[in-house]
Design a protein around this motif. Structure first.
Motif, PDB file in Angstrom:
ATOM      1  N   LEU A 108      38.211  54.518  11.695  1.00 13.60           N
ATOM      2  CA  LEU A 108      37.202  53.290  12.228  1.00 13.60           C
ATOM      3  C   LEU A 108      37.693  52.518  13.556  1.00 13.60           C
ATOM      4  CD1 LEU A 108      35.884  51.677   9.013  1.00 13.60           C
ATOM      5  CD2 LEU A 108      34.980  53.583  10.222  1.00 13.60           C
ATOM      6  N   THR A 109      38.056  53.322  14.324  1.00 15.29           N
ATOM      7  CA  THR A 109      38.443  52.680  15.756  1.00 15.29           C
ATOM      8  C   THR A 109      37.560  52.040  16.465  1.00 15.29           C
ATOM      9  OG1 THR A 109      40.464  54.515  15.857  1.00 15.29           O
ATOM     10  CG2 THR A 109      39.777  53.258  17.783  1.00 15.29           C
ATOM     11  N   TRP A 110      36.337  52.557  16.464  1.00 15.51           N
ATOM     12  CA  TRP A 110      35.074  52.079  17.037  1.00 15.51           C
ATOM     13  C   TRP A 110      35.003  50.667  16.571  1.00 15.51           C
ATOM     14  CZ3 TRP A 110      31.407  50.016  13.802  1.00 15.51           C
ATOM     15  CH2 TRP A 110      31.334  50.515  12.424  1.00 15.51           C
ATOM     16  N   LEU A 111      35.489  50.017  15.310  1.00 20.55           N
ATOM     17  CA  LEU A 111      35.251  48.849  14.589  1.00 20.55           C
ATOM     18  C   LEU A 111      36.740  48.091  15.127  1.00 20.55           C
ATOM     19  CD1 LEU A 111      33.877  46.718  13.283  1.00 20.55           C
ATOM     20  CD2 LEU A 111      34.687  47.589  11.203  1.00 20.55           C
ATOM     21  N   SER A 112      37.811  48.633  14.805  1.00 21.91           N
ATOM     22  CA  SER A 112      39.135  47.839  14.734  1.00 21.91           C
ATOM     23  C   SER A 112      39.550  47.449  16.023  1.00 21.91           C
ATOM     24  CB  SER A 112      40.263  48.607  13.970  1.00 21.91           C
ATOM     25  OG  SER A 112      40.423  49.991  14.595  1.00 21.91           O
ATOM     26  N   ALA A 113      39.157  48.447  16.997  1.00 18.85           N
ATOM     27  CA  ALA A 113      39.796  48.225  18.693  1.00 18.85           C
ATOM     28  C   ALA A 113      39.138  46.979  19.359  1.00 18.85           C
ATOM     29  CB  ALA A 113      39.730  49.906  19.103  1.00 18.85           C
ATOM     30  N   PRO A 114      37.505  47.123  19.097  1.00 18.40           N
ATOM     31  CA  PRO A 114      36.996  46.204  19.783  1.00 18.40           C
ATOM     32  C   PRO A 114      37.077  44.909  19.156  1.00 18.40           C
ATOM     33  CG  PRO A 114      35.345  47.947  19.180  1.00 18.40           C
ATOM     34  CD  PRO A 114      36.829  48.322  18.619  1.00 18.40           C
ATOM     35  N   VAL A 115      37.421  44.589  17.905  1.00 20.53           N
ATOM     36  CA  VAL A 115      37.778  43.562  16.946  1.00 20.53           C
ATOM     37  C   VAL A 115      39.041  42.939  17.708  1.00 20.53           C
ATOM     38  CG1 VAL A 115      38.391  42.432  15.003  1.00 20.53           C
ATOM     39  CG2 VAL A 115      36.462  43.798  15.136  1.00 20.53           C
ATOM     40  N   GLY A 116      39.890  43.892  17.592  1.00 23.39           N
ATOM     41  CA  GLY A 116      41.264  43.264  18.188  1.00 23.39           C
ATOM     42  C   GLY A 116      41.252  42.878  19.558  1.00 23.39           C
ATOM     43  N   LEU A 117      40.546  43.790  20.515  1.00 21.87           N
ATOM     44  CA  LEU A 117      40.401  43.384  21.916  1.00 21.87           C
ATOM     45  C   LEU A 117      39.773  42.161  21.879  1.00 21.87           C
ATOM     46  CD1 LEU A 117      41.160  44.537  24.515  1.00 21.87           C
ATOM     47  CD2 LEU A 117      38.808  45.366  24.661  1.00 21.87           C
ATOM     48  N   PHE A 118      38.946  41.776  21.236  1.00 20.77           N
ATOM     49  CA  PHE A 118      38.318  40.619  21.315  1.00 20.77           C
ATOM     50  C   PHE A 118      39.120  39.284  21.055  1.00 20.77           C
ATOM     51  CE2 PHE A 118      35.320  37.091  19.628  1.00 20.77           C
ATOM     52  CZ  PHE A 118      34.523  36.743  20.768  1.00 20.77           C
ATOM     53  N   ILE A 119      39.673  39.281  19.557  1.00 26.02           N
ATOM     54  CA  ILE A 119      40.179  38.239  19.148  1.00 26.02           C
ATOM     55  C   ILE A 119      41.699  38.074  19.932  1.00 26.02           C
ATOM     56  CG2 ILE A 119      39.220  38.237  16.843  1.00 26.02           C
ATOM     57  CD1 ILE A 119      41.757  39.391  15.711  1.00 26.02           C
ATOM     58  N   GLY A 120      42.076  39.121  20.203  1.00 28.31           N
ATOM     59  CA  GLY A 120      43.316  39.072  21.097  1.00 28.31           C
ATOM     60  C   GLY A 120      43.346  38.679  22.515  1.00 28.31           C
TER      61      GLY A 120
END
Length: 247
Positions: free
Chosen positions: A181-193
């Motif tokens: 689920l990279t389409w979910l985890s990567a944007p979340v990580g990018l946003f909160i980071g």
């Protein structure tokens, strides 16, 4: 082995329903330093209170060496030249422990993975660090969210973000470690980071504020600055890596 020429007198609480842990540690420390210990047990609350009143002390255990009162367990450590953390002092130990454990676990994980160990180690380390840091935040999410509000720009505008953040960090870390689920985890990580990095940079390096970091939960004295900024930059780097590698 104790030296009979080195004697110490120790008074500690040893009751049917409670044996003082600091008394045990004081006894062990004295014996380790070679002292023959006269170990006096305070077996009741009344006896403990009478002892404290007699010697004008607020706590037990109390150690006496060569007729002079050394004090409690922390005082005994100082007597032997050992470092004693001061109450409220800042420390990087909690976050260093997290990163050390994450690195060890990452080494185990990548050992069983297909592909080169050195290439797989950094992303596994980052994902596990995210999971462990989120776990510490979730131990007391109320304290975390309160401390988080001191510097996070989004949480200051919308306080519920302080409650969402640990779950988002944990979810992203688990998905990144699993490589799904990279389409979910990567944007979340990018946003909160990204939000976190900007918030920390502004608070510490622009506004010059001296704050405690909420990165390892709300009950620690880790200073806000490089560590928290590193946590956020790692999440950004992991998100970019996953986007670029097509995981």
């Amino acid at each position: 082995m104790s030296d009979p020429r080195k004697t110490a007198v120790l008074y500690r609480m040893v009751m049917p329903d409670h044996v003082c842990p600091y008394g045990r540690k004081a006894l062990w420390l004295l014996k380790r330093k070679g002292y023959a210990v006269q170990d006096h047990h305070l077996k009741t609350r009344a006896a403990t209170d009478a002892f404290k009143a007699e010697h004008g002390v607020a706590t037990t255990p109390q150690t006496f060496i060569d007729g002079d009162r050394v004090g409690g367990y922390d005082d005994l450590r100082r007597f032997f030249g050992q470092k004693v953390p001061e109450a409220g002092a800042t420390s990087y130990v909690p976050v260093l422990a997290v990163f050390a454990v994450a690195l060890l676990l990452a080494g185990v994980v990548v050992w069983w993975m297909d592909g080169p160990v050195l290439a797989n180690l950094p992303p596994a380390f980052i994902a596990l660090s995210m999971c462990l840091l989120a776990m510490l935040k979730l131990q007391d999410i109320e304290k975390f969210s309160t401390m988080f509000l001191n510097y996070d720009l989004l949480a200051q505008k919308w306080p519920p973000y302080g409650y969402i953040y640990p779950f988002a960090e944990l979810g992203a870390g688990v998905l990144m470690l699993a490589g799904v689920l990279t389409w979910l985890s990567a944007p979340v990580g990018l946003f909160i980071g990204g939000v976190g990095a900007v918030s920390v940079f502004k608070a510490v390096y622009l506004d010059k504020r001296h704050l405690k970091c909420a990165c390892v939960g709300g009950s620690t004295n880790v200073p806000l600055g490089f560590v928290s900024l590193t946590e956020n930059l790692m999440m950004i780097a992991m998100a970019v890596f996953m986007f670029a590698s097509g995981h």
